[in-house]
Design a protein around this motif. Structure first.
Motif, PDB file in Angstrom:
ATOM      1  N   ALA A 104      47.632  30.871 -34.396  1.00 55.07           N
ATOM      2  CA  ALA A 104      47.254  32.278 -34.246  1.00 55.07           C
ATOM      3  C   ALA A 104      48.426  33.104 -33.733  1.00 55.07           C
ATOM      4  CB  ALA A 104      46.063  32.395 -33.297  1.00 55.07           C
ATOM      5  N   GLY A 105      49.224  32.539 -32.844  1.00 52.43           N
ATOM      6  CA  GLY A 105      50.388  33.250 -32.334  1.00 52.43           C
ATOM      7  C   GLY A 105      51.410  33.550 -33.414  1.00 52.43           C
ATOM      8  N   VAL A 106      51.629  32.588 -34.290  1.00 52.95           N
ATOM      9  CA  VAL A 106      52.582  32.803 -35.384  1.00 52.95           C
ATOM     10  C   VAL A 106      52.045  33.857 -36.355  1.00 52.95           C
ATOM     11  CG1 VAL A 106      53.678  31.695 -37.376  1.00 52.95           C
ATOM     12  CG2 VAL A 106      53.619  30.522 -35.181  1.00 52.95           C
ATOM     13  N   ILE A 107      50.752  33.823 -36.638  1.00 52.60           N
ATOM     14  CA  ILE A 107      50.171  34.814 -37.550  1.00 52.60           C
ATOM     15  C   ILE A 107      50.245  36.205 -36.930  1.00 52.60           C
ATOM     16  CG2 ILE A 107      48.035  35.549 -38.669  1.00 52.60           C
ATOM     17  CD1 ILE A 107      47.307  32.541 -38.870  1.00 52.60           C
ATOM     18  N   LEU A 108      49.925  36.317 -35.648  1.00 51.31           N
ATOM     19  CA  LEU A 108      49.991  37.614 -34.981  1.00 51.31           C
ATOM     20  C   LEU A 108      51.425  38.138 -34.928  1.00 51.31           C
ATOM     21  CD1 LEU A 108      48.196  39.700 -33.637  1.00 51.31           C
ATOM     22  CD2 LEU A 108      48.519  38.498 -31.477  1.00 51.31           C
ATOM     23  N   ALA A 109      52.374  37.261 -34.659  1.00 49.46           N
ATOM     24  CA  ALA A 109      53.787  37.672 -34.666  1.00 49.46           C
ATOM     25  C   ALA A 109      54.217  38.090 -36.072  1.00 49.46           C
ATOM     26  CB  ALA A 109      54.669  36.539 -34.157  1.00 49.46           C
ATOM     27  N   ALA A 110      53.692  37.420 -37.084  1.00 53.22           N
ATOM     28  CA  ALA A 110      54.035  37.784 -38.469  1.00 53.22           C
ATOM     29  C   ALA A 110      53.573  39.200 -38.787  1.00 53.22           C
ATOM     30  CB  ALA A 110      53.426  36.795 -39.442  1.00 53.22           C
ATOM     31  N   SER A 111      52.448  39.621 -38.222  1.00 49.34           N
ATOM     32  CA  SER A 111      51.996  40.994 -38.472  1.00 49.34           C
ATOM     33  C   SER A 111      52.960  42.007 -37.838  1.00 49.34           C
ATOM     34  CB  SER A 111      50.574  41.202 -37.951  1.00 49.34           C
ATOM     35  OG  SER A 111      50.523  41.155 -36.552  1.00 49.34           O
ATOM     36  N   VAL A 112      53.481  41.714 -36.665  1.00 50.92           N
ATOM     37  CA  VAL A 112      54.446  42.608 -36.027  1.00 50.92           C
ATOM     38  C   VAL A 112      55.772  42.592 -36.792  1.00 50.92           C
ATOM     39  CG1 VAL A 112      55.741  43.065 -33.907  1.00 50.92           C
ATOM     40  CG2 VAL A 112      53.353  42.338 -33.780  1.00 50.92           C
ATOM     41  N   ILE A 113      56.177  41.418 -37.245  1.00 47.88           N
ATOM     42  CA  ILE A 113      57.427  41.306 -38.011  1.00 47.88           C
ATOM     43  C   ILE A 113      57.304  42.044 -39.343  1.00 47.88           C
ATOM     44  CG2 ILE A 113      58.915  39.654 -39.218  1.00 47.88           C
ATOM     45  CD1 ILE A 113      58.359  37.740 -36.816  1.00 47.88           C
ATOM     46  N   LEU A 114      56.145  41.960 -39.983  1.00 49.29           N
ATOM     47  CA  LEU A 114      55.919  42.711 -41.217  1.00 49.29           C
ATOM     48  C   LEU A 114      56.027  44.211 -40.944  1.00 49.29           C
ATOM     49  CD1 LEU A 114      55.072  42.867 -44.215  1.00 49.29           C
ATOM     50  CD2 LEU A 114      52.696  42.833 -43.419  1.00 49.29           C
ATOM     51  N   TYR A 115      55.452  44.655 -39.837  1.00 49.71           N
ATOM     52  CA  TYR A 115      55.563  46.058 -39.453  1.00 49.71           C
ATOM     53  C   TYR A 115      57.032  46.455 -39.288  1.00 49.71           C
ATOM     54  CZ  TYR A 115      54.805  50.352 -36.783  1.00 49.71           C
ATOM     55  OH  TYR A 115      54.809  51.648 -36.362  1.00 49.71           O
ATOM     56  N   ALA A 116      57.808  45.596 -38.627  1.00 47.86           N
ATOM     57  CA  ALA A 116      59.228  45.894 -38.412  1.00 47.86           C
ATOM     58  C   ALA A 116      59.995  45.912 -39.726  1.00 47.86           C
ATOM     59  CB  ALA A 116      59.836  44.866 -37.464  1.00 47.86           C
ATOM     60  N   LEU A 117      59.680  45.025 -40.640  1.00 46.59           N
ATOM     61  CA  LEU A 117      60.393  44.982 -41.917  1.00 46.59           C
ATOM     62  C   LEU A 117      60.108  46.205 -42.769  1.00 46.59           C
ATOM     63  CD1 LEU A 117      59.974  41.211 -42.865  1.00 46.59           C
ATOM     64  CD2 LEU A 117      62.048  42.360 -42.091  1.00 46.59           C
ATOM     65  N   ILE A 118      58.908  46.742 -42.661  1.00 43.76           N
ATOM     66  CA  ILE A 118      58.545  47.879 -43.507  1.00 43.76           C
ATOM     67  C   ILE A 118      58.920  49.213 -42.860  1.00 43.76           C
ATOM     68  CG2 ILE A 118      56.576  49.101 -44.520  1.00 43.76           C
ATOM     69  CD1 ILE A 118      55.368  46.327 -45.036  1.00 43.76           C
ATOM     70  N   PHE A 119      58.652  49.362 -41.575  1.00 46.27           N
ATOM     71  CA  PHE A 119      58.851  50.651 -40.916  1.00 46.27           C
ATOM     72  C   PHE A 119      60.136  50.715 -40.101  1.00 46.27           C
ATOM     73  CE2 PHE A 119      54.295  50.282 -41.630  1.00 46.27           C
ATOM     74  CZ  PHE A 119      54.070  51.448 -42.325  1.00 46.27           C
ATOM     75  N   GLY A 120      60.831  49.604 -39.953  1.00 43.33           N
ATOM     76  CA  GLY A 120      62.103  49.578 -39.247  1.00 43.33           C
ATOM     77  C   GLY A 120      61.979  48.941 -37.868  1.00 43.33           C
ATOM     78  N   LEU A 121      63.077  48.372 -37.433  1.00 42.93           N
ATOM     79  CA  LEU A 121      63.112  47.677 -36.150  1.00 42.93           C
ATOM     80  C   LEU A 121      62.892  48.631 -34.987  1.00 42.93           C
ATOM     81  CD1 LEU A 121      63.517  44.909 -34.863  1.00 42.93           C
ATOM     82  CD2 LEU A 121      65.951  45.409 -34.740  1.00 42.93           C
ATOM     83  N   ASP A 122      63.423  49.851 -35.093  1.00 45.68           N
ATOM     84  CA  ASP A 122      63.242  50.819 -34.012  1.00 45.68           C
ATOM     85  C   ASP A 122      61.778  51.212 -33.859  1.00 45.68           C
ATOM     86  OD1 ASP A 122      65.933  50.800 -33.404  1.00 45.68           O
ATOM     87  OD2 ASP A 122      66.396  52.475 -34.746  1.00 45.68           O
ATOM     88  N   ALA A 123      61.070  51.354 -34.969  1.00 50.85           N
ATOM     89  CA  ALA A 123      59.644  51.678 -34.905  1.00 50.85           C
ATOM     90  C   ALA A 123      58.852  50.520 -34.293  1.00 50.85           C
ATOM     91  CB  ALA A 123      59.111  51.987 -36.298  1.00 50.85           C
ATOM     92  N   ALA A 124      59.229  49.298 -34.630  1.00 45.47           N
ATOM     93  CA  ALA A 124      58.551  48.136 -34.053  1.00 45.47           C
ATOM     94  C   ALA A 124      58.821  48.042 -32.559  1.00 45.47           C
ATOM     95  CB  ALA A 124      59.002  46.860 -34.758  1.00 45.47           C
ATOM     96  N   LYS A 125      60.065  48.325 -32.158  1.00 47.77           N
ATOM     97  CA  LYS A 125      60.388  48.289 -30.725  1.00 47.77           C
ATOM     98  C   LYS A 125      59.695  49.418 -29.970  1.00 47.77           C
ATOM     99  CE  LYS A 125      64.728  45.775 -30.757  1.00 47.77           C
ATOM    100  NZ  LYS A 125      66.149  45.810 -30.428  1.00 47.77           N
ATOM    101  N   ALA A 126      59.407  50.509 -30.644  1.00 49.75           N
ATOM    102  CA  ALA A 126      58.650  51.585 -30.000  1.00 49.75           C
ATOM    103  C   ALA A 126      57.184  51.188 -29.847  1.00 49.75           C
ATOM    104  CB  ALA A 126      58.766  52.872 -30.807  1.00 49.75           C
TER     105      ALA A 126
END
Length: 161
Positions: free
Chosen positions: A55-77
């Motif tokens: 579950a942790g890897v799947i949840l992290a994958a959702s955040v990583i997908l967000y970062a890949l699409i919207f940018g690392l700065d948006a994910a860090k925000a």
């Protein structure tokens, strides 16, 4: 006299004619479903395949997908590195703290039987807290690794010029 030539809007800020608009819209729909699936895997890990690590890897994958699409700065925000550090610490404390609490209640380290009035209930509560600690730790560590690699600056030398 005012400059009649206006600066063009940067491509990543312009939504008109954005070639990735479908990707952005679909990902905004899928990312919450991926996070929901991670929670399903977490809470059904007692009865079938799954648990905190998966579950942790799947949840992290959702955040990583967000970062890949919207940018690392948006994910860090959205998920600041300070929260990531707190999550890593909290997850380990949940895991180890469960063992220490069992120890203080007269049981063995990570023997959950003493955590409730009935040993089977204690086992159930203990494994839920342990798996939650694993979920938080794995999710935040995976995001921290992604942030570390995503924030790297390429090395350049004079030979590259």
């Amino acid at each position: 006299m005012p400059d009649l030539k206006s600066k063009p809007e940067p491509q990543h800020l312009s939504r008109v004619g954005d070639p990735h608009v479908v990707l952005r819209v679909v990902s905004k729909f899928l990312i919450p479903l991926i996070a929901l699936f991670a929670l399903y895997v977490q809470f059904h890990g007692d009865y079938g395949p799954g648990g905190g690590f998966q579950a942790g890897v799947i949840l992290a994958a959702s955040v990583i997908l967000y970062a890949l699409i919207f940018g690392l700065d948006a994910a860090k925000a959205a998920f600041p590195p300070s929260w990531i550090r707190i999550g890593m610490t909290l997850g380990v404390l949940l895991y180890g703290g469960t063992g220490v609490v069992a120890w203080f209640l007269g049981g063995e380290f990570l023997n959950y039987s003493v955590l409730a009035h009935d040993p089977s209930h204690g086992q159930h509560y203990g494994i839920l807290v342990i798996e939650l600690g694993v979920l938080v730790t794995v999710t935040t560590v995976m995001i921290a690794i992604f942030y570390a690699f995503g924030s790297r600056q390429p090395e350049t030398s004079e030979d590259d010029w």
